[in-house]
Structure formats: C-alpha cells, structure tokens
Design a protein around this motif. Sequence first.
Motif, PDB file in Angstrom:
ATOM      1  N   VAL A 319      38.267  45.696  38.825  1.00  0.00           N
ATOM      2  CA  VAL A 319      38.423  44.299  38.409  1.00  0.00           C
ATOM      3  C   VAL A 319      39.879  43.859  38.555  1.00  0.00           C
ATOM      4  O   VAL A 319      40.168  42.756  39.031  1.00  0.00           O
ATOM      5  CB  VAL A 319      37.933  44.109  36.964  1.00  0.00           C
ATOM      6  CG1 VAL A 319      38.287  42.716  36.452  1.00  0.00           C
ATOM      7  CG2 VAL A 319      36.423  44.328  36.872  1.00  0.00           C
ATOM      8  N   ALA A 320      40.805  44.735  38.165  1.00  0.00           N
ATOM      9  CA  ALA A 320      42.228  44.401  38.237  1.00  0.00           C
ATOM     10  C   ALA A 320      42.676  44.154  39.674  1.00  0.00           C
ATOM     11  O   ALA A 320      43.366  43.162  39.961  1.00  0.00           O
ATOM     12  CB  ALA A 320      43.059  45.526  37.610  1.00  0.00           C
ATOM     13  N   ILE A 321      42.277  45.025  40.610  1.00  0.00           N
ATOM     14  CA  ILE A 321      42.758  44.853  41.977  1.00  0.00           C
ATOM     15  C   ILE A 321      42.006  43.742  42.709  1.00  0.00           C
ATOM     16  O   ILE A 321      42.547  43.125  43.636  1.00  0.00           O
ATOM     17  CB  ILE A 321      42.684  46.175  42.771  1.00  0.00           C
ATOM     18  CG1 ILE A 321      41.245  46.665  42.934  1.00  0.00           C
ATOM     19  CG2 ILE A 321      43.544  47.235  42.115  1.00  0.00           C
ATOM     20  CD1 ILE A 321      41.118  47.900  43.807  1.00  0.00           C
ATOM     21  N   GLU A 322      40.784  43.458  42.307  1.00  0.00           N
ATOM     22  CA  GLU A 322      40.088  42.314  42.898  1.00  0.00           C
ATOM     23  C   GLU A 322      40.800  41.025  42.520  1.00  0.00           C
ATOM     24  O   GLU A 322      41.042  40.160  43.374  1.00  0.00           O
ATOM     25  CB  GLU A 322      38.637  42.286  42.413  1.00  0.00           C
ATOM     26  CG  GLU A 322      37.747  43.350  43.037  1.00  0.00           C
ATOM     27  CD  GLU A 322      36.529  43.706  42.234  1.00  0.00           C
ATOM     28  OE1 GLU A 322      35.853  44.697  42.585  1.00  0.00           O
ATOM     29  OE2 GLU A 322      36.238  43.001  41.246  1.00  0.00           O
ATOM     30  N   ALA A 323      41.155  40.891  41.250  1.00  0.00           N
ATOM     31  CA  ALA A 323      41.862  39.698  40.796  1.00  0.00           C
ATOM     32  C   ALA A 323      43.264  39.627  41.394  1.00  0.00           C
ATOM     33  O   ALA A 323      43.717  38.561  41.831  1.00  0.00           O
ATOM     34  CB  ALA A 323      41.929  39.679  39.273  1.00  0.00           C
ATOM     35  N   SER A 324      43.969  40.757  41.433  1.00  0.00           N
ATOM     36  CA  SER A 324      45.337  40.747  41.963  1.00  0.00           C
ATOM     37  C   SER A 324      45.352  40.442  43.460  1.00  0.00           C
ATOM     38  O   SER A 324      46.278  39.776  43.950  1.00  0.00           O
ATOM     39  CB  SER A 324      46.020  42.085  41.688  1.00  0.00           C
ATOM     40  OG  SER A 324      45.446  43.134  42.453  1.00  0.00           O
ATOM     41  N   SER A 325      44.349  40.895  44.187  1.00  0.00           N
ATOM     42  CA  SER A 325      44.293  40.619  45.626  1.00  0.00           C
ATOM     43  C   SER A 325      44.043  39.143  45.886  1.00  0.00           C
ATOM     44  O   SER A 325      44.643  38.547  46.790  1.00  0.00           O
ATOM     45  CB  SER A 325      43.200  41.472  46.284  1.00  0.00           C
ATOM     46  OG  SER A 325      43.503  42.848  46.179  1.00  0.00           O
ATOM     47  N   LEU A 326      43.164  38.523  45.108  1.00  0.00           N
ATOM     48  CA  LEU A 326      42.954  37.082  45.223  1.00  0.00           C
ATOM     49  C   LEU A 326      44.222  36.322  44.858  1.00  0.00           C
ATOM     50  O   LEU A 326      44.595  35.346  45.516  1.00  0.00           O
ATOM     51  CB  LEU A 326      41.800  36.648  44.322  1.00  0.00           C
ATOM     52  CG  LEU A 326      40.397  37.078  44.746  1.00  0.00           C
ATOM     53  CD1 LEU A 326      39.385  36.758  43.654  1.00  0.00           C
ATOM     54  CD2 LEU A 326      39.988  36.408  46.058  1.00  0.00           C
ATOM     55  N   ARG A 327      44.892  36.783  43.808  1.00  0.00           N
ATOM     56  CA  ARG A 327      46.128  36.126  43.371  1.00  0.00           C
ATOM     57  C   ARG A 327      47.227  36.258  44.417  1.00  0.00           C
ATOM     58  O   ARG A 327      48.077  35.361  44.569  1.00  0.00           O
ATOM     59  CB  ARG A 327      46.593  36.744  42.038  1.00  0.00           C
ATOM     60  CG  ARG A 327      47.876  36.142  41.469  1.00  0.00           C
ATOM     61  CD  ARG A 327      47.675  34.676  41.134  1.00  0.00           C
ATOM     62  NE  ARG A 327      48.883  34.086  40.576  1.00  0.00           N
ATOM     63  CZ  ARG A 327      49.896  33.621  41.314  1.00  0.00           C
ATOM     64  NH1 ARG A 327      49.823  33.671  42.640  1.00  0.00           N
ATOM     65  NH2 ARG A 327      50.955  33.099  40.736  1.00  0.00           N
ATOM     66  N   ALA A 328      47.205  37.357  45.169  1.00  0.00           N
ATOM     67  CA  ALA A 328      48.220  37.581  46.193  1.00  0.00           C
ATOM     68  C   ALA A 328      47.938  36.806  47.474  1.00  0.00           C
ATOM     69  O   ALA A 328      48.786  36.754  48.363  1.00  0.00           O
ATOM     70  CB  ALA A 328      48.317  39.073  46.508  1.00  0.00           C
TER      71      ALA A 328
END
Length: 439
Positions: A319-328
């Motif tokens: 969940v953390a890296i899915e959100a961070s990748s979208l944010r990036a």
Amino acid sequence: MNFFNCTVRRSYALKFASALACTGVGAGCGGLVLALLLHGIQHVAYGYDTAHLIGSKTFLEGVSMASPLRRMLVLSTCGLVVGAGWATLYRFGKPLVSIRRAVASPDPRMPIVSTITHALLQIITVALGSPLGREVAPREIGSLLAGRVAARAGLSVDDCRLLVACGAGAGLAAVYNVPLGGAVFVLEVLLGTFAPRALLSAIFTSTIAAVVAWIGLGNEQQYVVPTFHVSAPLMLWAAMCGPMFGLAAWFFVMLTSGARANAPRGTRLLMLSVLNFLLIGVLAGYFPQLAGNGKGAATLSFDSDLSISLAATLLFLKVAIEASSLRAGAEGGLLTPGLTNGALLGAVLGGLWNHLMPEVPTGAYALVGAGAFLAASMQMPLTAVALIVEFTHANHDLLFPLLLAVGGSAVTYRAIPHLVPARLSAKPLTRAALPSSRA
C-alpha cells in the motif's frame, strides 16, 4: 421508400457488426503485443528465461533469483523511465483523453501518439517493477483503435461511444483472458447499462479479443489455485469481514486518490520518481514480492504460503509503495494491486480467524478477500466477481462466501460517505484508474 429504408438499416447494421469485429481483433492484437512486450522486458531486466517470452518461471521467481543489487538497479532505472518519460509526454504531447471522457464525448477519438506513448510507458515501468497495474494500457489501446474504426465506419455518436467502451473491455479481456470480466466491466463501469445492444456488443468484442490473444499467450488462467470448499467458518468470516474490506478499500481510495491528485509534472517528477523507485529497489532486496503489480504476492496468498506476519508486512509495504509511486508521478492501474491488497488482508484476517474457529486454508480467505476489496475499491462488484472467477477458475462453492463478502464490502463503502464529513469523502477508483486529463 420502405425498401430503401430497410436497405439502409441493413447496410448500417453490417457496418456496425464489422466495426465491432475489427475492434475485437484490434484490441486482441494490441493486448497480445503489450503482454509480450511486458514479458520480454521482465526477462531481460531480471535475467531469467531470456530465450522465451512466455517461459516456465514466474516474474516473482525471476525477481527472487536476481541479486539484491540487480533489483535495486532495475527499479532505479524504472524511476528514470517514469520521470523522464511522463515529464516529456506532458511537456510535448497532446493532452491525454481518458477512456471515460472519450465514452462521454461526441467525438470519442483519442490522440494517437500521446495515448500509445502513455500505454507503452505503463507497460515498460510495470515490467521493470512498478507496483502499479498494467491493465489501463491495453484498455487505452483498445479504445484508441475503436474510436478510429468507429469514425471510419461513419457510425452514429451513440454507437461510436459504445464501440470505444467495448474496445476498453476487449483490451482487458485480451491481456487477462477474461472475456466475461471484460464485457461486464464495459456494462457496469463504463456504460452503466445492461441494455441488450450494449450487452451483445460487449460480449462479442471481448470474446474475439480474448481468442485472438490466445495466439501468443495461450488459453491460460491468471492464477492456479487449490480447490477450496465452502464451510460454516468461511461463510461466517465472509459475513463478518465483508464490511471490514469495504472500510479498508475506502481508506485505500482516499490515499491513492490524494497521491495521484498531487503528483508533480515538471522536474520534480524526475527527482521524486528516481528517489521513490530507488527506495522500492532497496525494499525489494529484502522482499522480492514487492516488485511488480502484485501478482506474485497474490499467488502466494491463494496458495496459503504466507504467514500472518509476512502477509501483514507485505500489505503495509505494498500500500505504501503504491501510494508513493502515484505521488511521485508514475501511472498505471490499480486492479491487480487492489486484488493483491485484498488477498493479503484476507490472509491476515483469515489467519487470525483460524485461531478461533475450525481451520480453513488461508488461501480461501485470501481469494474471498481479493474479490471483496476489489469490488469496493473500484466500485464494480459484478465485475470483481466475474474477474475472480475467470482469474482463478474457482469452484462453484466459493461463490457463496465471495458474494457475501462482496455485498458487505460494497454496501459499507457506499455508506461511508454518508457517515463522514463531505471533505473526507473518497472518489471511486474507477475514475482515478481510468486516466484523467493527466493520466
């Protein structure tokens, strides 16, 4: 005059049927090419089965065989592709048109170069290990082709929109071999109707696309799962935990929608994406299950191969890296990631439940949880059930707890906006997953 009108109607019906067939074939070919490209890049990047595009080893096995340093380097490269690729597209490409917007437009044609570039970037980055999904790319290609075919055939505005929607469903059907799921997606998510004309058109195009894709991908299912049997503990768990999946999905939608809305476009896109994927590469050195869209972690969940602690850890990190990748600034779908999150959450909750009730394989909990989370997070309960059945070929008995959990999850998700302040209300992922003006 009546004879003339009948001739015109027959001529139009023939053009419409031909356009549907062309859309199905085109979407099937497009999905096939994208899938083979994905596999080819995966094999070269992680150094496994390089002689075969469709090999015996899974992506998770390939990543696990690669050294931690190689995983970090490949994912760092993914960050460069994300940053440079999308920054260049936003700077020099024509504005993107989402599938939903095309379906609602009097002129449903999508820009050719920008749409193809956008789709290829998604496939390349997912192949390199992006945690986002690959399903938007074939949908976009299917819709792009359908829009051009419809315009060339001179169809009415309504039929042009129908064809574009069917193209999206056909693309989905081709890459995942889910003709029923692709058709139901068109009807439930894109068109919002099960009218006979739309129903027949969606089934026709999705079936053709799936069969065409067999040429290179074979008639294979996405997940090979054990035979699970319905039981009282499983039914009770599904009834009790269904609302919990709806609540979890609501928080996930809030998180990812906010991340996507605040993603950068300029030089910050390059910097953030490189940093984000470098960190993912470091994490993948310890947890190879984090690389890619989540299919590997979902497979382990369905096979009951994850402990409660590992499933919980992977769920938090995914969940953390899915959100961070979208944010990036990375782009991609959230279908397989959402399915994986639900499977992992199901494995955790089911593992805990097994301490209280007669033991049930955690894979059964994971499969039910995958459907419940996917149904709520993308607000498509019928499509979610169809996809789970076609993804896994699960036995009929499992439909009962699956439908029970999906119902509880979807109802809870829809009830939450009425219980919280309007400013906290989450937008359905179907709108975010289908690219907006920037996606």
